[in-house]
Design a protein around this motif. Structure first.
Motif, PDB file in Angstrom:
ATOM      1  N   GLU A  36      28.627  77.514  47.394  1.00 32.57           N
ATOM      2  CA  GLU A  36      27.184  77.464  47.440  1.00 32.57           C
ATOM      3  C   GLU A  36      26.834  76.711  46.086  1.00 32.57           C
ATOM      4  O   GLU A  36      27.085  77.091  44.972  1.00 32.57           O
ATOM      5  CB  GLU A  36      26.870  79.074  47.110  1.00 32.57           C
ATOM      6  CG  GLU A  36      25.292  79.349  46.849  1.00 32.57           C
ATOM      7  CD  GLU A  36      24.606  79.337  47.995  1.00 32.57           C
ATOM      8  OE1 GLU A  36      23.520  79.582  48.083  1.00 32.57           O
ATOM      9  OE2 GLU A  36      25.200  78.713  48.995  1.00 32.57           O
ATOM     10  N   SER A  37      26.475  75.738  46.415  1.00 31.40           N
ATOM     11  CA  SER A  37      25.897  74.579  45.381  1.00 31.40           C
ATOM     12  C   SER A  37      24.694  73.906  45.864  1.00 31.40           C
ATOM     13  O   SER A  37      24.428  73.514  47.094  1.00 31.40           O
ATOM     14  CB  SER A  37      27.150  73.547  45.010  1.00 31.40           C
ATOM     15  OG  SER A  37      26.508  72.419  44.336  1.00 31.40           O
ATOM     16  N   SER A  38      23.758  73.830  44.967  1.00 31.95           N
ATOM     17  CA  SER A  38      22.438  73.171  45.424  1.00 31.95           C
ATOM     18  C   SER A  38      22.359  71.475  45.715  1.00 31.95           C
ATOM     19  O   SER A  38      21.735  71.056  46.477  1.00 31.95           O
ATOM     20  CB  SER A  38      21.381  73.285  44.374  1.00 31.95           C
ATOM     21  OG  SER A  38      21.584  72.746  43.228  1.00 31.95           O
ATOM     22  N   ASP A  39      23.587  70.960  45.035  1.00 23.05           N
ATOM     23  CA  ASP A  39      23.511  69.713  45.179  1.00 23.05           C
ATOM     24  C   ASP A  39      23.788  68.939  46.604  1.00 23.05           C
ATOM     25  O   ASP A  39      23.249  68.068  47.135  1.00 23.05           O
ATOM     26  CB  ASP A  39      24.802  68.989  44.077  1.00 23.05           C
ATOM     27  CG  ASP A  39      24.605  69.188  42.722  1.00 23.05           C
ATOM     28  OD1 ASP A  39      23.258  69.359  42.370  1.00 23.05           O
ATOM     29  OD2 ASP A  39      25.169  69.141  41.842  1.00 23.05           O
ATOM     30  N   TRP A  41      23.667  70.651  49.534  1.00 23.86           N
ATOM     31  CA  TRP A  41      22.445  70.963  50.273  1.00 23.86           C
ATOM     32  C   TRP A  41      21.336  70.066  50.152  1.00 23.86           C
ATOM     33  O   TRP A  41      20.524  69.841  50.942  1.00 23.86           O
ATOM     34  CB  TRP A  41      22.256  72.442  50.230  1.00 23.86           C
ATOM     35  CG  TRP A  41      23.230  73.385  50.674  1.00 23.86           C
ATOM     36  CD1 TRP A  41      24.086  74.098  49.863  1.00 23.86           C
ATOM     37  CD2 TRP A  41      23.443  73.575  52.119  1.00 23.86           C
ATOM     38  NE1 TRP A  41      24.864  74.711  50.787  1.00 23.86           N
ATOM     39  CE2 TRP A  41      24.618  74.691  51.862  1.00 23.86           C
ATOM     40  CE3 TRP A  41      23.045  73.331  53.193  1.00 23.86           C
ATOM     41  CZ2 TRP A  41      25.169  74.955  53.042  1.00 23.86           C
ATOM     42  CZ3 TRP A  41      23.834  73.522  54.463  1.00 23.86           C
ATOM     43  CH2 TRP A  41      24.902  74.458  54.349  1.00 23.86           C
ATOM     44  N   SER A  42      20.985  69.697  48.810  1.00 22.96           N
ATOM     45  CA  SER A  42      19.929  68.795  48.656  1.00 22.96           C
ATOM     46  C   SER A  42      19.986  67.458  49.413  1.00 22.96           C
ATOM     47  O   SER A  42      18.955  66.725  49.747  1.00 22.96           O
ATOM     48  CB  SER A  42      19.836  68.909  47.112  1.00 22.96           C
ATOM     49  OG  SER A  42      19.290  69.913  46.512  1.00 22.96           O
ATOM     50  N   ASP A 103      15.746  79.979  48.767  1.00 21.31           N
ATOM     51  CA  ASP A 103      16.645  79.067  49.377  1.00 21.31           C
ATOM     52  C   ASP A 103      17.243  78.241  48.025  1.00 21.31           C
ATOM     53  O   ASP A 103      16.551  78.139  47.120  1.00 21.31           O
ATOM     54  CB  ASP A 103      16.335  77.841  50.141  1.00 21.31           C
ATOM     55  CG  ASP A 103      17.232  77.063  50.940  1.00 21.31           C
ATOM     56  OD1 ASP A 103      17.376  77.234  51.995  1.00 21.31           O
ATOM     57  OD2 ASP A 103      17.890  76.328  50.219  1.00 21.31           O
ATOM     58  N   ILE A 104      18.378  78.157  47.849  1.00 24.07           N
ATOM     59  CA  ILE A 104      19.094  77.221  46.598  1.00 24.07           C
ATOM     60  C   ILE A 104      18.631  76.088  46.289  1.00 24.07           C
ATOM     61  O   ILE A 104      18.685  75.307  45.219  1.00 24.07           O
ATOM     62  CB  ILE A 104      20.618  77.341  46.650  1.00 24.07           C
ATOM     63  CG1 ILE A 104      21.016  77.407  45.149  1.00 24.07           C
ATOM     64  CG2 ILE A 104      21.239  76.307  47.603  1.00 24.07           C
ATOM     65  CD1 ILE A 104      22.781  77.580  45.074  1.00 24.07           C
ATOM     66  N   CYS A 105      17.864  75.491  47.430  1.00 24.60           N
ATOM     67  CA  CYS A 105      17.607  73.891  47.382  1.00 24.60           C
ATOM     68  C   CYS A 105      16.331  73.992  47.216  1.00 24.60           C
ATOM     69  O   CYS A 105      15.589  74.344  48.061  1.00 24.60           O
ATOM     70  CB  CYS A 105      18.028  73.302  48.489  1.00 24.60           C
ATOM     71  SG  CYS A 105      17.688  71.542  48.876  1.00 24.60           S
ATOM     72  N   ASP A 106      15.985  73.223  46.148  1.00 23.21           N
ATOM     73  CA  ASP A 106      14.491  73.220  45.757  1.00 23.21           C
ATOM     74  C   ASP A 106      13.963  72.141  46.702  1.00 23.21           C
ATOM     75  O   ASP A 106      12.592  72.404  47.081  1.00 23.21           O
ATOM     76  CB  ASP A 106      14.162  72.459  44.364  1.00 23.21           C
ATOM     77  CG  ASP A 106      12.595  72.568  43.818  1.00 23.21           C
ATOM     78  OD1 ASP A 106      12.083  73.351  43.878  1.00 23.21           O
ATOM     79  OD2 ASP A 106      12.285  71.323  43.658  1.00 23.21           O
ATOM     80  N   ALA A 137      12.999  78.925  44.966  1.00 30.04           N
ATOM     81  CA  ALA A 137      14.030  78.263  44.787  1.00 30.04           C
ATOM     82  C   ALA A 137      15.041  79.009  43.548  1.00 30.04           C
ATOM     83  O   ALA A 137      14.710  78.929  42.623  1.00 30.04           O
ATOM     84  CB  ALA A 137      13.739  76.959  44.085  1.00 30.04           C
ATOM     85  N   ASP A 139      19.288  81.054  43.557  1.00 30.91           N
ATOM     86  CA  ASP A 139      20.558  81.342  44.039  1.00 30.91           C
ATOM     87  C   ASP A 139      20.715  82.542  44.496  1.00 30.91           C
ATOM     88  O   ASP A 139      20.512  83.460  43.670  1.00 30.91           O
ATOM     89  CB  ASP A 139      21.669  80.646  42.955  1.00 30.91           C
ATOM     90  CG  ASP A 139      23.158  81.126  43.348  1.00 30.91           C
ATOM     91  OD1 ASP A 139      23.335  81.762  44.400  1.00 30.91           O
ATOM     92  OD2 ASP A 139      24.055  80.429  42.690  1.00 30.91           O
TER      93      ASP A 139
END
Length: 234
Positions: A36-39, A41-42, A103-106, A137, A139
């Motif tokens: 689980e990391s936003s990077d 998915w972004s 969602d973790i992704c902005d 946005a 986690d």
């Protein structure tokens, strides 16, 4: 915890989310293991590598809304974790039911806001529909809402997480649900995958992490409106 769990088996995307799909292969490169990391998915959203995105609400969600069986009433709240572009958030929302898309992704949240605003504008914005939902946005594993939810809807979120994160997923679901709440999880039962996401998933995987927390599965149903490529992974 006495929360009721409703599991609905099936799918609903046009393309199978397995390694035979080039977009899934690229997704796995960008995510790097499903943590689980936003990077990662972004990067997927920025490159347009979103094979899970149907471009419209999940058919089973539309069916559930039309069935009239979903909870609704004064201050009924719903959470959609991993909401992506937010189609299901808008579809679930309405008078008597306020829905939060998380969602973790902005980048995904910004797209969800744009799409929902455009939809409201197309409808002349006169029905107040945008007041029935919101996008956040943050986690899923650390976000703290002001109060627990009556209903949580999970689809292509559980299977997107690395299997090592599933106990934490279940714990957060238990924490975020009211004692009388319901979890509806539209299970994507992938198998034979050497990597992920989506990771291999069975009904037992859900039971193993939910049952110890007192979350009781009350119903498992086949999803008759699933698109054929998503019903079976070979």
């Amino acid at each position: 915890m006495a929360s009721a769990i409703v599991d609905v088996a099936g799918g609903g995307r046009q393309q199978a989310l397995d390694g035979s799909n080039p977009a899934v292969a690229r997704l796995r490169q960008l995510i790097g293991g499903g943590q689980e990391s936003s990077d990662g998915w972004s990067r997927c959203w920025e490159e347009g590598v979103t094979p899970w995105d149907l471009g419209q609400p999940t058919p089973a969600v539309v069916e559930l809304v039309h069935s009239g069986t979903l909870p609704a009433g004064d201050a009924t709240t719903v959470l959609v974790p991993g909401c992506g572009a937010g189609y299901d958030v808008v579809a679930l929302s309405g008078p008597g039911r306020f829905v939060v898309g998380l969602d973790i992704c902005d980048t995904a949240i910004q797209k969800a806001k744009q799409l929902s605003a455009a939809a409201a504008a197309a409808a002349d914005g006169g029905d107040g529909s945008s007041s029935f939902f919101a996008f956040v946005a943050d986690d899923f594993f650390t976000w703290e809402p002001p109060e627990p939810f009556h209903l949580i809807f999970d689809y292509t979120f559980f299977c997107a997480l690395h299997p090592s994160m599933r106990p934490a997923w279940a714990k957060r679901m238990a924490d975020l649900l009211r004692p009388d709440g319901e979890l509806i999880t539209l299970m994507y039962l992938a198998e034979g995958q050497e990597a992920g996401p989506p990771f291999n998933t069975t009904v037992l995987d859900y039971k193993e992490v939910l049952n110890p927390l007192g979350l009781v599965i009350t119903s498992i149903e086949d999803n008759e409106v699933a698109v054929e490529p998503r019903k079976v992974i070979s």
